[in-house]
Motif scaffolding. Sequence first.
Motif, short mmCIF file in Angstrom:
data_model
loop_
_atom_site.label_atom_id
_atom_site.label_comp_id
_atom_site.label_asym_id
_atom_site.label_seq_id
_atom_site.Cartn_x
_atom_site.Cartn_y
_atom_site.Cartn_z
N TYR A 211 0.81 -1.23 0.00
CA TYR A 211 0.00 0.00 0.00
C TYR A 211 0.85 1.28 0.00
N HIS A 212 2.16 1.17 -0.15
CA HIS A 212 3.03 2.34 -0.10
C HIS A 212 2.88 3.09 1.23
N LEU A 213 2.99 2.35 2.32
CA LEU A 213 2.89 2.94 3.66
C LEU A 213 4.28 3.31 4.17
N PHE A 214 4.31 4.09 5.25
CA PHE A 214 5.58 4.40 5.91
C PHE A 214 5.99 3.18 6.74
N TRP A 215 7.01 2.48 6.32
CA TRP A 215 7.41 1.27 7.04
C TRP A 215 8.00 1.59 8.41
N ASP A 216 8.47 2.83 8.58
CA ASP A 216 9.05 3.20 9.87
C ASP A 216 7.96 3.59 10.88
N ARG A 217 6.71 3.72 10.41
CA ARG A 217 5.65 4.16 11.31
C ARG A 217 4.56 3.12 11.55
N ILE A 218 4.39 2.20 10.63
CA ILE A 218 3.29 1.23 10.79
C ILE A 218 3.62 0.22 11.89
N SER A 219 2.58 -0.48 12.36
CA SER A 219 2.78 -1.40 13.48
C SER A 219 3.51 -2.66 13.02
N ALA A 220 4.05 -3.35 14.01
CA ALA A 220 4.77 -4.60 13.71
C ALA A 220 3.84 -5.61 13.06
N ALA A 221 2.54 -5.47 13.33
CA ALA A 221 1.57 -6.41 12.76
C ALA A 221 1.32 -6.12 11.27
N GLU A 222 1.48 -4.84 10.90
CA GLU A 222 1.23 -4.46 9.49
C GLU A 222 2.44 -4.70 8.58
N LEU A 223 3.60 -4.69 9.17
CA LEU A 223 4.85 -4.75 8.40
C LEU A 223 4.98 -5.99 7.50
N PRO A 224 4.67 -7.18 8.00
CA PRO A 224 4.86 -8.37 7.15
C PRO A 224 4.06 -8.32 5.84
N ALA A 225 2.84 -7.79 5.89
CA ALA A 225 2.03 -7.74 4.66
C ALA A 225 2.69 -6.85 3.62
N GLU A 226 3.35 -5.79 4.10
CA GLU A 226 4.03 -4.88 3.18
C GLU A 226 5.32 -5.48 2.64
N ILE A 227 6.12 -6.03 3.55
CA ILE A 227 7.46 -6.49 3.17
C ILE A 227 7.43 -7.90 2.56
N ILE A 228 6.74 -8.81 3.25
CA ILE A 228 6.71 -10.20 2.78
C ILE A 228 5.58 -10.40 1.78
N GLY A 229 4.40 -9.84 2.11
CA GLY A 229 3.23 -10.03 1.25
C GLY A 229 3.46 -9.52 -0.16
N SER A 230 4.02 -8.31 -0.29
CA SER A 230 4.24 -7.73 -1.62
C SER A 230 5.25 -8.56 -2.41
N LYS A 231 6.25 -9.06 -1.71
CA LYS A 231 7.28 -9.90 -2.36
C LYS A 231 6.64 -11.17 -2.92
N ASN A 232 5.79 -11.79 -2.10
CA ASN A 232 5.13 -13.03 -2.54
C ASN A 232 4.23 -12.78 -3.74
N ILE A 233 3.50 -11.68 -3.70
CA ILE A 233 2.59 -11.36 -4.82
C ILE A 233 3.40 -11.18 -6.11
N LEU A 234 4.46 -10.41 -6.02
CA LEU A 234 5.30 -10.17 -7.21
C LEU A 234 5.88 -11.47 -7.75
N GLU A 235 6.35 -12.30 -6.85
CA GLU A 235 6.98 -13.56 -7.28
C GLU A 235 5.95 -14.49 -7.91
N ASP A 236 4.74 -14.56 -7.32
CA ASP A 236 3.69 -15.42 -7.87
C ASP A 236 3.26 -14.94 -9.26
N GLN A 237 3.07 -13.63 -9.39
CA GLN A 237 2.56 -13.08 -10.65
C GLN A 237 3.60 -13.07 -11.76
N LEU A 238 4.84 -12.80 -11.39
CA LEU A 238 5.86 -12.60 -12.43
C LEU A 238 6.79 -13.80 -12.62
N GLY A 239 6.74 -14.74 -11.69
CA GLY A 239 7.61 -15.92 -11.80
C GLY A 239 9.08 -15.59 -11.66
#
Length: 282
Positions: A189-217
């Motif tokens: 979501y293009h959030l501030f990674w230095d400000r969001i909660s520890a619970a939100e961080l994985p979706a940004e950092i890991i989730g986006s990586k997984n989506i890109l890898e799944d879609q683009l191979g």
Amino acid sequence: MGRIKTVATLFFAAGLTIVLVALMVAADTIAQQAIEALTNPTVLGKVLSATAAFEPIETIQAPILIYHHIKDFEGSDAQADALYIVRPQNFEQQLTYLQDNGFTPLLLRDLPDYFSGKKVLPEKPVFLTFDDGLRSQFEVAAPILERFDFPATFFVFTNPIDRSDNYMTWDQLKTLVAAGHDVGSHGHYHLFWDRISAAELPAEIIGSKNILEDQLGITVVTTAYPFGEYTPAVTTAVGAAGYQVARGIGHGKNHRSDQLFTLDGYFVTNSFSYFKNIVGGR
Ligand SMILES: [Zn+2]
């Protein structure tokens, strides 16, 4: 008898001379070839590269350039957006400058290999990066990059892909990958990674990586911090997620091998003199 012996000796001596001369000629040719091989720039280059490939490097001087929109300024663009727009003719002028001054654009994902010596660093490296996955990067920047045969890294946040005319589609990103460019994560979501909660961080950092890898191979090993903001906790999380390189925003082109998660990149503007200042050259 004596005469025959003399003739035989003469024949023997002549034969020996021929053999000796033949050997000297051969030796000379070999020496000549060796000298030619060593003074030939291509061969010499290969010999030097082979040696250099095993030398780790501690500091690499290479400007990392950050682009957003490559397009003409339109009336509907807010004045604040002007900072994020580089006009196509200015972009071409910048790439021409890089080409004329002997720069070699590289992919950020290869940076660890240049540090370790696994890949040989060219003399004047530069990294071209594009943030946010904007449509103009595909429609305007990519064809220009192709003309120069320059590779680039596109940092996209995954939420708007395929969902907005302002952002790229998956097919467009696949086309970029097929053309030799790389795609890195810029969060979901293009959030501030230095400000969001520890619970939100994985979706940004890991989730986006997984989506890109799944879609683009592809395997995604690079990320750019949204807004260039990070904390030690964020860089640690990025490393733990499997990224190898992370780019921020800041002035500096000397990168140390132990700073792969805090790389500085320059915001590129329409100013050609500023551009020349950043990259150096003539
Ligand atoms: Zn961004």
